[in-house]
Design a protein around this motif. Structure first.
Motif, PDB file in Angstrom:
ATOM      1  N   ASP A  28       0.876  -1.166   0.000  1.00 55.84           N
ATOM      2  CA  ASP A  28       0.000   0.000   0.000  1.00 55.84           C
ATOM      3  C   ASP A  28       0.915   1.219   0.000  1.00 55.84           C
ATOM      4  OD1 ASP A  28      -1.719   2.075   0.449  1.00 55.84           O
ATOM      5  OD2 ASP A  28      -2.523   1.331   2.346  1.00 55.84           O
ATOM      6  N   PRO A  29       1.357   1.682  -1.185  1.00 54.34           N
ATOM      7  CA  PRO A  29       2.355   2.762  -1.229  1.00 54.34           C
ATOM      8  C   PRO A  29       1.883   4.063  -0.605  1.00 54.34           C
ATOM      9  CG  PRO A  29       2.114   1.687  -3.375  1.00 54.34           C
ATOM     10  CD  PRO A  29       0.969   1.231  -2.527  1.00 54.34           C
ATOM     11  N   LEU A  33       2.839   0.892   3.680  1.00 53.17           N
ATOM     12  CA  LEU A  33       2.664  -0.392   4.348  1.00 53.17           C
ATOM     13  C   LEU A  33       2.822  -1.533   3.343  1.00 53.17           C
ATOM     14  CD1 LEU A  33      -0.542   0.478   6.413  1.00 53.17           C
ATOM     15  CD2 LEU A  33       1.830   0.535   7.218  1.00 53.17           C
ATOM     16  N   SER A  34       3.227  -2.696   3.841  1.00 57.15           N
ATOM     17  CA  SER A  34       3.280  -3.885   2.998  1.00 57.15           C
ATOM     18  C   SER A  34       2.768  -5.078   3.787  1.00 57.15           C
ATOM     19  CB  SER A  34       4.696  -4.148   2.496  1.00 57.15           C
ATOM     20  OG  SER A  34       5.544  -4.497   3.576  1.00 57.15           O
ATOM     21  N   GLU A  53       9.897   0.643  -2.924  1.00 53.61           N
ATOM     22  CA  GLU A  53       8.758   1.469  -2.572  1.00 53.61           C
ATOM     23  C   GLU A  53       8.443   2.493  -3.661  1.00 53.61           C
ATOM     24  OE1 GLU A  53       9.059   3.267   1.231  1.00 53.61           O
ATOM     25  OE2 GLU A  53       7.216   4.400   1.043  1.00 53.61           O
ATOM     26  N   GLY A  54       9.514   3.088  -4.254  1.00 60.41           N
ATOM     27  CA  GLY A  54       9.297   4.056  -5.315  1.00 60.41           C
ATOM     28  C   GLY A  54       8.641   3.435  -6.531  1.00 60.41           C
ATOM     29  N   LEU A  55       9.050   2.219  -6.906  1.00 62.29           N
ATOM     30  CA  LEU A  55       8.463   1.533  -8.052  1.00 62.29           C
ATOM     31  C   LEU A  55       6.994   1.241  -7.807  1.00 62.29           C
ATOM     32  CD1 LEU A  55       9.253   0.267 -10.823  1.00 62.29           C
ATOM     33  CD2 LEU A  55       9.447  -1.909  -9.607  1.00 62.29           C
ATOM     34  N   ALA A  56       6.651   0.786  -6.613  1.00 61.59           N
ATOM     35  CA  ALA A  56       5.258   0.507  -6.287  1.00 61.59           C
ATOM     36  C   ALA A  56       4.417   1.767  -6.353  1.00 61.59           C
ATOM     37  CB  ALA A  56       5.161  -0.122  -4.893  1.00 61.59           C
ATOM     38  N   ARG A  57       4.970   2.852  -5.846  1.00 60.54           N
ATOM     39  CA  ARG A  57       4.240   4.119  -5.862  1.00 60.54           C
ATOM     40  C   ARG A  57       3.975   4.573  -7.291  1.00 60.54           C
ATOM     41  NH1 ARG A  57       0.352   6.953  -3.707  1.00 60.54           N
ATOM     42  NH2 ARG A  57       0.733   9.194  -3.625  1.00 60.54           N
ATOM     43  N   GLN A  58       4.988   4.483  -8.157  1.00 62.01           N
ATOM     44  CA  GLN A  58       4.816   4.880  -9.550  1.00 62.01           C
ATOM     45  C   GLN A  58       3.836   3.970 -10.279  1.00 62.01           C
ATOM     46  OE1 GLN A  58       5.924   7.668 -11.156  1.00 62.01           O
ATOM     47  NE2 GLN A  58       6.480   8.227  -9.052  1.00 62.01           N
ATOM     48  N   SER A  59       3.879   2.687  -9.963  1.00 66.30           N
ATOM     49  CA  SER A  59       2.948   1.743 -10.571  1.00 66.30           C
ATOM     50  C   SER A  59       1.508   2.081 -10.216  1.00 66.30           C
ATOM     51  CB  SER A  59       3.277   0.315 -10.115  1.00 66.30           C
ATOM     52  OG  SER A  59       2.333  -0.607 -10.606  1.00 66.30           O
ATOM     53  N   GLN A  60       1.293   2.450  -8.951  1.00 65.97           N
ATOM     54  CA  GLN A  60      -0.055   2.815  -8.518  1.00 65.97           C
ATOM     55  C   GLN A  60      -0.503   4.123  -9.166  1.00 65.97           C
ATOM     56  OE1 GLN A  60      -0.857   4.282  -4.405  1.00 65.97           O
ATOM     57  NE2 GLN A  60      -2.176   2.483  -4.255  1.00 65.97           N
TER      58      GLN A  60
END
Length: 287
Positions: A28-29, A33-34, A53-60
């Motif tokens: 959950d960027p 949380l993960s 974390e940055g990749l997950a945030r950009q993906s979202q």
């Protein structure tokens, strides 16, 4: 939308994804949380400061699958982030695979672990579709429809929509059970596809017993003919619960996109109101 049983199948080793990738987690960027899946429940893990974390945030934010390769502990890692919806919350499914380390290289890993692109395509399909009907889910509906609306504005092409709602579906569930109700939904989806598939048309599950079909490039009279034929086939379909015949019908509303005045929400509201108007007319005739 992903439900926990979908994630359970992935994390429990029953899919090729588990055999190919070394690590999985849900992120959950937005809240930093993960989670991992443990016996059907999401268990909170620490997430802060993680390199992905940055990749997950950009993906979202971009609402699309992203990937990168990074060096960590003298090993090259392939990191893939896939935006999904889990339990009605936007999250990112992260996949990690070591692709190069002592005595290893990317080609060797790929040759030993199968066709990664095909597996990721399957995962992308799961993330974009409703797990029960196979139609697009609500998130994908919005993304695709925004593109269709913009294309209609840019090109002047016609764009129509149809909203299909099962009449008295709660009563069907109450009288004949939810298992029979599920059978009704699946049969209506099959008939919907038979009458609307083709060209650029696509359908999504709008709600529990509501379905939206988009018709890029088709005018309203053509769409109305399709919907009339669909409604007739549903009216005549021999739904049965055991030896007992069950009457099932639908109400279908249609609308044409107006590029001058319609936003996405206004267009959806108009086709939804058209469907409810059909439902009211049907009830008035029955009275």
């Amino acid at each position: 939308m992903f439900e926990l049983e979908d994630l359970g199948r992935i994390f429990s080793g029953q899919s090729d994804l588990c055999r190919i990738f070394d690590n999985f987690r849900l992120v959950d960027p937005q809240n930093g949380l993960s989670y991992r899946l443990d016996q059907g429940k999401l268990v909170l893990l620490a997430c802060h400061g993680d390199p992905t974390e940055g990749l997950a945030r950009q993906s979202q934010l971009q609402r699309r699958q992203l990937a990168k390769v990074e060096l960590r502990d003298q090993k090259a890692k392939l990191l893939i982030a896939v935006p999904i919806t889990c339990l009605c919350q936007p999250m990112v499914l992260e996949l990690e695979k070591e692709i190069a380390g002592p005595g290893g290289d990317f080609q060797a890993v790929c040759s030993n672990c199968g066709n990664i692109p095909d597996i990721l395509l399957e995962l992308g399909n799961l993330a974009s579709t409703d797990s029960f009907t196979g139609l697009y889910n609500k998130n994908t509906l919005e993304l695709r429809l925004r593109r269709n609306l913009q294309e209609a504005r840019d090109t002047g092409r016609s764009l129509c929509a149809a909203m299909v709602d099962i009449d008295n579906f709660k009563q069907i569930n109450d009288l004949y059970g939810h298992t029979f109700g599920d059978e009704v939904i699946l049969q209506i989806v099959a008939l919907l596809r038979r009458h609307t598939d083709g060209g650029e048309n696509w359908s999504a599950r709008f709600g529990g017993d509501e379905f939206l079909t988009i018709f890029p490039g088709e005018d309203l009279p053509c769409v109305q003919r399709r919907c009339d034929a669909l409604k007739q086939d549903i009216d005549l379909f021999p739904f049965r619960r055991g030896d007992q015949p069950v009457s099932v019908s639908v109400s279908i509303g249609t609308a044409t996109f107006d590029p001058q005045t319609d936003t996405l929400s206004q267009f959806l509201d108009r086709v939804d109101r058209a469907m409810y108007q059909k439902k009211k007319q049907k009830k008035a005739v029955q009275l």
